[in-house]
Design a protein around this motif. Structure first.
Motif, mmCIF file in Angstrom:
data_model
loop_
_atom_site.group_PDB
_atom_site.id
_atom_site.type_symbol
_atom_site.label_atom_id
_atom_site.label_comp_id
_atom_site.label_asym_id
_atom_site.label_seq_id
_atom_site.Cartn_x
_atom_site.Cartn_y
_atom_site.Cartn_z
ATOM 1 N N SER A 119 0.750 -1.085 0.044
ATOM 2 C CA SER A 119 0.161 -0.112 0.203
ATOM 3 C C SER A 119 0.999 1.087 0.143
ATOM 4 O O SER A 119 2.425 0.999 0.596
ATOM 5 C CB SER A 119 -0.445 0.152 1.159
ATOM 6 O OG SER A 119 -0.662 0.150 2.615
ATOM 7 N N TYR A 120 0.611 2.377 -0.891
ATOM 8 C CA TYR A 120 1.241 3.263 -0.419
ATOM 9 C C TYR A 120 0.551 4.760 -1.057
ATOM 10 O O TYR A 120 -1.010 4.644 -1.591
ATOM 11 C CB TYR A 120 2.689 2.847 -1.994
ATOM 12 C CG TYR A 120 1.770 2.669 -3.057
ATOM 13 C CD1 TYR A 120 1.501 3.465 -4.204
ATOM 14 C CD2 TYR A 120 1.337 1.606 -2.944
ATOM 15 C CE1 TYR A 120 0.642 2.864 -5.582
ATOM 16 C CE2 TYR A 120 0.970 1.267 -4.734
ATOM 17 C CZ TYR A 120 0.732 2.054 -5.093
ATOM 18 O OH TYR A 120 0.158 1.089 -6.559
ATOM 19 N N GLY A 121 0.935 6.007 -0.684
ATOM 20 C CA GLY A 121 -0.124 6.798 -1.218
ATOM 21 C C GLY A 121 0.791 8.302 -0.597
ATOM 22 O O GLY A 121 1.690 8.660 0.168
ATOM 23 N N ILE A 122 -0.420 9.014 -0.807
ATOM 24 C CA ILE A 122 -0.591 9.981 0.620
ATOM 25 C C ILE A 122 -1.548 11.207 0.592
ATOM 26 O O ILE A 122 -2.748 10.625 0.511
ATOM 27 C CB ILE A 122 0.266 11.515 -0.335
ATOM 28 C CG1 ILE A 122 0.790 12.515 0.556
ATOM 29 C CG2 ILE A 122 -0.352 12.110 -2.094
ATOM 30 C CD1 ILE A 122 1.456 13.724 -0.003
ATOM 31 N N GLN A 123 -1.372 11.560 1.823
ATOM 32 C CA GLN A 123 -2.615 11.893 2.950
ATOM 33 C C GLN A 123 -2.855 13.538 3.320
ATOM 34 O O GLN A 123 -1.487 13.876 3.560
ATOM 35 C CB GLN A 123 -3.464 10.843 4.249
ATOM 36 C CG GLN A 123 -4.579 11.299 5.282
ATOM 37 C CD GLN A 123 -3.598 10.397 6.019
ATOM 38 O OE1 GLN A 123 -3.639 10.555 7.005
ATOM 39 N NE2 GLN A 123 -4.487 9.231 6.045
ATOM 40 N N ALA A 136 -8.482 14.262 3.700
ATOM 41 C CA ALA A 136 -8.201 13.482 1.822
ATOM 42 C C ALA A 136 -7.011 12.649 1.220
ATOM 43 O O ALA A 136 -6.258 13.187 2.043
ATOM 44 C CB ALA A 136 -8.595 14.569 0.689
ATOM 45 N N GLU A 137 -6.963 11.516 1.343
ATOM 46 C CA GLU A 137 -6.259 10.795 0.391
ATOM 47 C C GLU A 137 -6.300 10.059 -0.962
ATOM 48 O O GLU A 137 -7.182 9.418 -1.232
ATOM 49 C CB GLU A 137 -6.441 9.702 1.459
ATOM 50 C CG GLU A 137 -5.206 8.452 1.210
ATOM 51 C CD GLU A 137 -5.433 7.385 2.634
ATOM 52 O OE1 GLU A 137 -5.415 7.329 3.627
ATOM 53 O OE2 GLU A 137 -6.095 6.138 2.381
ATOM 54 N N VAL A 138 -5.605 9.847 -1.336
ATOM 55 C CA VAL A 138 -4.909 9.306 -2.622
ATOM 56 C C VAL A 138 -4.235 8.263 -1.937
ATOM 57 O O VAL A 138 -2.752 8.388 -1.853
ATOM 58 C CB VAL A 138 -4.172 9.850 -4.069
ATOM 59 C CG1 VAL A 138 -4.374 9.505 -5.336
ATOM 60 C CG2 VAL A 138 -5.483 11.315 -4.008
ATOM 61 N N SER A 139 -4.309 6.832 -2.451
ATOM 62 C CA SER A 139 -3.732 5.837 -2.300
ATOM 63 C C SER A 139 -3.819 4.333 -3.175
ATOM 64 O O SER A 139 -4.606 4.360 -3.953
ATOM 65 C CB SER A 139 -4.070 5.433 -1.111
ATOM 66 O OG SER A 139 -5.711 4.598 -0.583
ATOM 67 N N GLY A 140 -3.112 3.691 -3.331
ATOM 68 C CA GLY A 140 -2.818 2.661 -4.426
ATOM 69 C C GLY A 140 -1.843 1.298 -3.598
ATOM 70 O O GLY A 140 -1.923 1.127 -2.183
ATOM 71 N N MET A 141 -2.581 0.303 -4.319
ATOM 72 C CA MET A 141 -2.163 -1.337 -3.652
ATOM 73 C C MET A 141 -1.794 -1.724 -4.541
ATOM 74 O O MET A 141 -2.543 -1.975 -5.903
ATOM 75 C CB MET A 141 -3.402 -1.487 -3.188
ATOM 76 C CG MET A 141 -3.349 -2.519 -3.297
ATOM 77 S SD MET A 141 -5.060 -4.303 -2.806
ATOM 78 C CE MET A 141 -6.408 -3.172 -3.625
#
Length: 154
Positions: A119-123, A136-141
């Protein structure tokens, strides 16, 4: 606790566009700020996603994340509270696709429906009250699935 939208952006992309692949997602997590700039959390994420053929599939994703608040020690108000948090994160976990065997049309059989995932992203956090933040979060898996008879991930 968070709610949002999830979209399948895998390979092959298949039918439709990104909006055809969008489904609601639920995320529940528990974490602790270890220092003003670092955090650890354990998260459950899941509901449904649409695969490349636009089939609805149920999934559960359990992961542990390490978060780093890069603005945690920089932008503070007169009370010492951060005004805006920009927090990138990375983590590892297990994902279970409950409908994999029903829908999978791959050559060979699947070793497991519980593959390892990143998992990874920015919040982005903005405090509303002392213990309530707007987030607000944009994340990926990303995950790899191994098939029997193959030595490399597919």
């Amino acid at each position: 606790m968070k709610g949002g939208a999830s979209a399948f952006l895998g390979s092959p992309f298949g039918q439709g566009n990104i909006f055809d692949h969008t489904m609601p997602v639920l995320q529940v997590g528990v974490g602790k700020w270890l220092t003003p700039g670092t955090d650890g959390r354990i998260v459950y994420q899941g509901l449904q996603f649409k695969n490349a053929n636009l089939d609805k599939m149920h999934y559960q994703f359990f992961h542990a994340d390490f978060l780093w608040n890069i603005t945690g020690t920089i932008s503070k108000d007169s009370k010492g509270v951060s005004q805006l948090g920009i927090i990138p994160f990375v983590g590892v976990g297990l994902i279970r696709n409950a409908d994999w065997e029903r829908i999978c049309e791959c050559n060979g059989s699947v070793r497991s429906s519980h593959p390892f995932a990143f998992s990874y992203g920015i919040q982005f956090q903005y405090p509303i009250l002392q213990r309530l933040n707007l987030v607000a979060e944009v994340s990926g898996m990303s995950t790899l699935i191994w098939l029997k008879g193959y030595d490399t991930p597919r």
